[in-house]
Design a protein around this motif. Structure first.
Motif, PDB file in Angstrom:
ATOM      1  N   THR A  63      -8.850   5.053 -15.862  1.00  0.00           N
ATOM      2  CA  THR A  63      -7.859   6.019 -16.343  1.00  0.00           C
ATOM      3  C   THR A  63      -6.538   5.914 -15.587  1.00  0.00           C
ATOM      4  O   THR A  63      -5.521   6.448 -16.040  1.00  0.00           O
ATOM      5  CB  THR A  63      -8.415   7.449 -16.229  1.00  0.00           C
ATOM      6  N   HIS A  64      -6.542   5.254 -14.435  1.00  0.00           N
ATOM      7  CA  HIS A  64      -5.303   5.028 -13.684  1.00  0.00           C
ATOM      8  C   HIS A  64      -4.644   3.711 -14.094  1.00  0.00           C
ATOM      9  O   HIS A  64      -3.493   3.449 -13.732  1.00  0.00           O
ATOM     10  CB  HIS A  64      -5.586   4.942 -12.175  1.00  0.00           C
ATOM     11  N   GLY A  65      -5.389   2.874 -14.806  1.00  0.00           N
ATOM     12  CA  GLY A  65      -4.966   1.501 -15.027  1.00  0.00           C
ATOM     13  C   GLY A  65      -3.646   1.333 -15.742  1.00  0.00           C
ATOM     14  O   GLY A  65      -2.816   0.496 -15.351  1.00  0.00           O
ATOM     15  N   MET A  66      -3.418   2.111 -16.795  1.00  0.00           N
ATOM     16  CA  MET A  66      -2.210   1.919 -17.587  1.00  0.00           C
ATOM     17  C   MET A  66      -0.947   2.241 -16.794  1.00  0.00           C
ATOM     18  O   MET A  66       0.092   1.577 -16.953  1.00  0.00           O
ATOM     19  CB  MET A  66      -2.273   2.765 -18.855  1.00  0.00           C
ATOM     20  N   LYS A  67      -1.029   3.243 -15.917  1.00  0.00           N
ATOM     21  CA  LYS A  67       0.127   3.596 -15.099  1.00  0.00           C
ATOM     22  C   LYS A  67       0.567   2.406 -14.245  1.00  0.00           C
ATOM     23  O   LYS A  67       1.759   2.070 -14.178  1.00  0.00           O
ATOM     24  CB  LYS A  67      -0.202   4.790 -14.202  1.00  0.00           C
ATOM     25  N   LEU A 122      -6.244  -1.169 -21.956  1.00  0.00           N
ATOM     26  CA  LEU A 122      -5.726  -2.093 -20.941  1.00  0.00           C
ATOM     27  C   LEU A 122      -5.811  -3.537 -21.416  1.00  0.00           C
ATOM     28  O   LEU A 122      -4.867  -4.320 -21.253  1.00  0.00           O
ATOM     29  CB  LEU A 122      -6.517  -1.929 -19.639  1.00  0.00           C
ATOM     30  N   ILE A 123      -6.940  -3.888 -22.003  1.00  0.00           N
ATOM     31  CA  ILE A 123      -7.122  -5.250 -22.511  1.00  0.00           C
ATOM     32  C   ILE A 123      -6.063  -5.568 -23.562  1.00  0.00           C
ATOM     33  O   ILE A 123      -5.412  -6.618 -23.521  1.00  0.00           O
ATOM     34  CB  ILE A 123      -8.543  -5.401 -23.090  1.00  0.00           C
ATOM     35  N   ASP A 124      -5.879  -4.650 -24.508  1.00  0.00           N
ATOM     36  CA  ASP A 124      -4.893  -4.873 -25.580  1.00  0.00           C
ATOM     37  C   ASP A 124      -3.476  -4.958 -25.024  1.00  0.00           C
ATOM     38  O   ASP A 124      -2.659  -5.758 -25.497  1.00  0.00           O
ATOM     39  CB  ASP A 124      -4.987  -3.744 -26.610  1.00  0.00           C
ATOM     40  N   ALA A 125      -3.181  -4.128 -24.020  1.00  0.00           N
ATOM     41  CA  ALA A 125      -1.831  -4.117 -23.444  1.00  0.00           C
ATOM     42  C   ALA A 125      -1.514  -5.434 -22.752  1.00  0.00           C
ATOM     43  O   ALA A 125      -0.390  -5.954 -22.859  1.00  0.00           O
ATOM     44  CB  ALA A 125      -1.689  -2.952 -22.466  1.00  0.00           C
ATOM     45  N   VAL A 126      -2.476  -5.991 -22.038  1.00  0.00           N
ATOM     46  CA  VAL A 126      -2.255  -7.270 -21.358  1.00  0.00           C
ATOM     47  C   VAL A 126      -2.051  -8.385 -22.376  1.00  0.00           C
ATOM     48  O   VAL A 126      -1.156  -9.231 -22.226  1.00  0.00           O
ATOM     49  CB  VAL A 126      -3.442  -7.591 -20.424  1.00  0.00           C
ATOM     50  N   PRO A 133      -6.296 -11.403 -20.166  1.00  0.00           N
ATOM     51  CA  PRO A 133      -7.119 -10.528 -19.332  1.00  0.00           C
ATOM     52  C   PRO A 133      -8.490 -11.146 -19.094  1.00  0.00           C
ATOM     53  O   PRO A 133      -9.032 -11.855 -19.947  1.00  0.00           O
ATOM     54  CB  PRO A 133      -7.231  -9.252 -20.165  1.00  0.00           C
ATOM     55  N   VAL A 134      -9.055 -10.872 -17.924  1.00  0.00           N
ATOM     56  CA  VAL A 134     -10.407 -11.286 -17.579  1.00  0.00           C
ATOM     57  C   VAL A 134     -11.085 -10.093 -16.910  1.00  0.00           C
ATOM     58  O   VAL A 134     -10.511  -9.478 -16.000  1.00  0.00           O
ATOM     59  CB  VAL A 134     -10.408 -12.498 -16.614  1.00  0.00           C
TER      60      VAL A 134
END
Length: 238
Positions: A63-67, A122-126, A133-134
């Motif tokens: 939940t912190h990842g996108m920031k 997160l995967i889609d954003a990368v 992404p991996v």
């Protein structure tokens, strides 16, 4: 090892960050942590001779990842790979609350449906940033050692009651999130590096964990590095 890589970014929690127990400076009745220069990300940096940007955080959750992904988007765009290592904190519980109210219903820090949705974002954003992404699976934990750690200063009997009398139940939700990571890899066609098996292949995998039962020690980080190196060798030679 020549890889032809320019840069790799890493996002995740304390395992990605390289946090280990500081045995020399830990008090007799507790545990102190430090960032090891022998963590797997630091090892990979030396091994590959490339730029490894480690944006992981102690206590990090998906939940912190996108920031943080948005904050370092420019770095991500320049990377060959973005490694994600989330799940250990997401699947954990608020043990002090369980200690006080063992008969109540308690939920993980990040419920599994939220975990899946946020990880997929997160995967889609990368991918939208043009980078690959991996995902990393979760390292193993030692439930008995972890129970002793998490129950220190709390009502261990109440926590054990909530666990239905067996510390082995700690493993169950941990593995549930691990399976979800592998499922996400299949659903999103995202590579997954299996860092779980490199521990389970050892006769006594607890030798590769810190005293708290959840953080790999420096020998454990060497195992993780080996799994990542094996993946990149296969990927770059394909």
């Amino acid at each position: 090892m020549e890889t032809g890589l320019r840069a790799v970014c890493g996002f995740g929690d304390s395992v990605m960050k390289g946090i280990v127990v500081d045995r020399e400076n830990s008090p007799a009745d507790g545990i102190k942590y430090k960032i090891s220069d022998k963590g797997f990300a630091a090892r990979c940096r030396r091994n590959f001779g490339i730029d490894v940007e480690n944006f992981a955080r102690f206590g990090g959750m998906v939940t912190h990842g996108m920031k943080f992904l948005n904050r370092y988007a420019d770095k991500v765009k320049e990377a060959d790979y973005v490694l994600f290592e989330y799940g250990g904190n997401d699947c954990d519980y608020k043990w002090a609350e369980i200690s006080e109210r063992p008969d109540d219903v308690h939920h993980p820090n990040v419920p599994i449906d939220v975990f899946t949705a946020k990880y997929r974002e997160l995967i889609d954003a990368v991918k939208a940033l043009g980078t690959r992404p991996v995902l990393l699976t979760l390292p193993v934990l030692d439930p008995e050692r972890y129970f002793r750690f998490l129950s220190k200063g709390l009502n261990g009997d109440n926590i054990l009651k909530w666990l239905h009398g067996s510390v082995l139940n700690i493993d169950r939700w941990h593995e549930r999130y691990n399976m979800e990571i592998m499922r996400l890899g299949v659903l999103t066609r995202t590579p997954v590096i299996d860092i779980t098996s490199v521990f389970l292949e050892r006769r006594n995998y607890s030798d590769y964990l810190c005293e708290d039962g959840i953080h790999p020690n420096e020998a454990g980080h060497r195992l993780i590095q080996g799994a990542i190196v094996s993946y990149l060798r296969r990927e770059r030679s394909a």
